[in-house]
Design an enzyme around this catalytic site. Structure first.
Site, PDB file in Angstrom:
ATOM      1  N   ASP A 104       0.837  -1.200   0.000  1.00  0.00           N
ATOM      2  CA  ASP A 104       0.000   0.000   0.000  1.00  0.00           C
ATOM      3  C   ASP A 104       0.868   1.245   0.000  1.00  0.00           C
ATOM      4  O   ASP A 104       2.053   1.196   0.347  1.00  0.00           O
ATOM      5  CB  ASP A 104      -0.941   0.015   1.206  1.00  0.00           C
ATOM      6  CG  ASP A 104      -0.215   0.223   2.530  1.00  0.00           C
ATOM      7  OD1 ASP A 104       0.772  -0.503   2.770  1.00  0.00           O
ATOM      8  OD2 ASP A 104      -0.632   1.084   3.332  1.00  0.00           O
ATOM      9  N   GLU A 140       0.079  -1.067   5.666  1.00  0.00           N
ATOM     10  CA  GLU A 140       1.134  -0.679   6.600  1.00  0.00           C
ATOM     11  C   GLU A 140       1.100   0.817   6.870  1.00  0.00           C
ATOM     12  O   GLU A 140       1.358   1.260   7.994  1.00  0.00           O
ATOM     13  CB  GLU A 140       2.501  -1.083   6.036  1.00  0.00           C
ATOM     14  CG  GLU A 140       3.669  -0.906   7.005  1.00  0.00           C
ATOM     15  CD  GLU A 140       4.328   0.477   6.945  1.00  0.00           C
ATOM     16  OE1 GLU A 140       5.194   0.755   7.799  1.00  0.00           O
ATOM     17  OE2 GLU A 140       3.975   1.274   6.047  1.00  0.00           O
TER      18      GLU A 140
END
Length: 415
Positions: free
Chosen positions: A83, A178
């Site tokens: 991400d 994350e």
């Protein structure tokens, strides 16, 4: 070892896929678009010859490179997240390739006069003569942490194609979310089954980190009382004035813009308010556990002091711990840091061992039973339009992964 063209092609194929995460979502992954890259990565791992490739219902990816030695050696892992930060748009990323960087200003976007300059970003001067990948000035790049993913897959591919390099069993893992602090939340440590791992999620070449902040969030809610301003004497309580008093009562120099290295801080990142109610959102950070606890106590004492000035409770402060300094879990197994340091030295990379002024999946994973220091992925200026990564740094990170695998294979597993 790995050609520039190969690294560039792989990396740019990742960053052009939008994987921005969303802190306001309660799903995993937090955005559906993260699946676009997750599925691609799972297929790519299979294509290069990795075994036991899995992708679960939450988009966590794991795969195995089997050992090619006959003796029993530790199983190690390498982990990165796919991400990108919600701080700045990751849609329609248009990477620019700057070959043989000349050392001066780089025009990212001529129309909008967006310039990446070494006068402001001095780290650029380290990379004169190298190949840089930048943004076009309108998005972030996504080297955080697609550079890490590129390096891990490239290293696994190289080890598969060069069986003369001896290594033990290697596990790789790629995680969603994350950037919003959830990358390790649903990571199955037992399934991963590694003795230890490394996150490839650091910045400049040479970084090796096994310390990070202790972290908490704080939500301060101030309740006021609204009445007609023409008749407000002795009746109105303006929550915004109380909020201002709260803000100004905390140490002004203990904020991110005034601190560095091991210095902690209070960071006010959001204010929403009117007369009736104001809400302040803080993050609290400190490397030292005692100082961290003291910071939380300071906020609670301030809350109590301000409440004592009113006939009713006007302020509530909710503090939640987020993660802790992984040093406590790494120090008993410092040989895993020593191996990474030795790998860098053998590759003529100067190790830069320092504390992370932030968090990492490795912190949470270390407390979940998987000791996990952090290694450089090569990028700079994360989470914004000035992000860039030197291709040579990505190649070196790939080599570090291979060298760690090689050095670990020299060690007999004792338990």
């Amino acid at each position: 070892m790995i050609s520039k063209e190969h690294i560039i092609k792989r990396f740019t194929s990742y960053v052009t896929i939008d994987t921005q995460s969303d802190p306001n979502s309660d799903t995993t992954p937090s955005t559906k678009k993260q699946w676009d890259l997750a599925n691609k990565l799972a297929e790519e791992l299979k294509a290069i010859g990795m075994q036991d490739v899995t992708i679960d219902d939450n988009a966590y990816i794991m795969a195995t490179l089997p050992s090619n030695v006959s003796h029993n050696v530790p199983t190690i892992g390498f982990i990165s997240h796919f991400d990108t930060s919600p701080d700045f748009t990751g849609a329609n990323v248009k990477p620019q390739i700057i070959k043989n960087y000349h050392g001066g200003d780089i025009v990212l976007n001529k129309e909008e006069n967006i310039i990446l300059s070494p006068d402001y970003f001095e780290d650029l001067k380290q990379y004169i003569g190298q190949t840089l990948i930048t943004t076009d000035g309108t998005t972030l790049l996504g080297a955080d942490d697609k550079a890490g993913i590129c390096e891990i897959i490239s290293a696994m591919e190289y080890l598969i194609n060069h069986p003369e390099i001896k290594h033990g069993k290697i596990r790789v893992g790629f995680t969603p979310d994350e950037e919003i602090g959830r990358g390790a939340h649903k990571f199955d440590v037992e399934k991963f089954a590694a003795d230890w791992a490394y996150t490839m999620d650091g910045s400049q070449i040479g970084e090796l980190e096994y310390e990070n902040f202790n972290a908490a969030s704080a939500v301060v809610t101030i309740k006021g009382k609204i009445v007609h301003p023409g008749y407000a004497k002795g009746k109105m309580i303006n929550s915004m004035y109380i909020a201002t008093e709260f803000i100004n009562s905390l140490p002004r120099i203990e904020t991110p813009e005034h601190t560095e290295e091991y210095q902690g801080f209070f960071h006010l990142h959001t204010i929403n308010g009117d007369v009736e109610q104001t809400k302040l959102q803080y993050i609290i950070r400190d490397h030292d556990k005692g100082h961290f606890e003291a910071r939380k106590e300071v906020m609670q004492k301030l809350t109590n002091e301000l409440n004592s000035q009113y006939e009713r409770e006007v302020i509530t402060t909710e503090i939640k711990d987020q993660y802790f300094n992984m040093r406590e879990k790494i120090e008993p197994v410092m040989h895993i840091v020593d191996i990474a340091e030795e790998a860098m030295k053998q590759l003529n990379i100067e190790p830069l061992i320092k504390a992370i002024r932030g968090g990492t999946d490795g912190s949470q994973l270390s407390y979940m039973g998987l000791p996990c220091p952090n290694i450089f992925a090569g990028g700079h200026n994360f989470h914004g339009r000035y992000e860039y990564v030197p291709v040579e740094s990505m190649i070196k990170a790939t080599e570090v992964i291979c060298k760690i695998a090689e050095l670990t294979a020299l060690k007999e597993k004792t338990t």
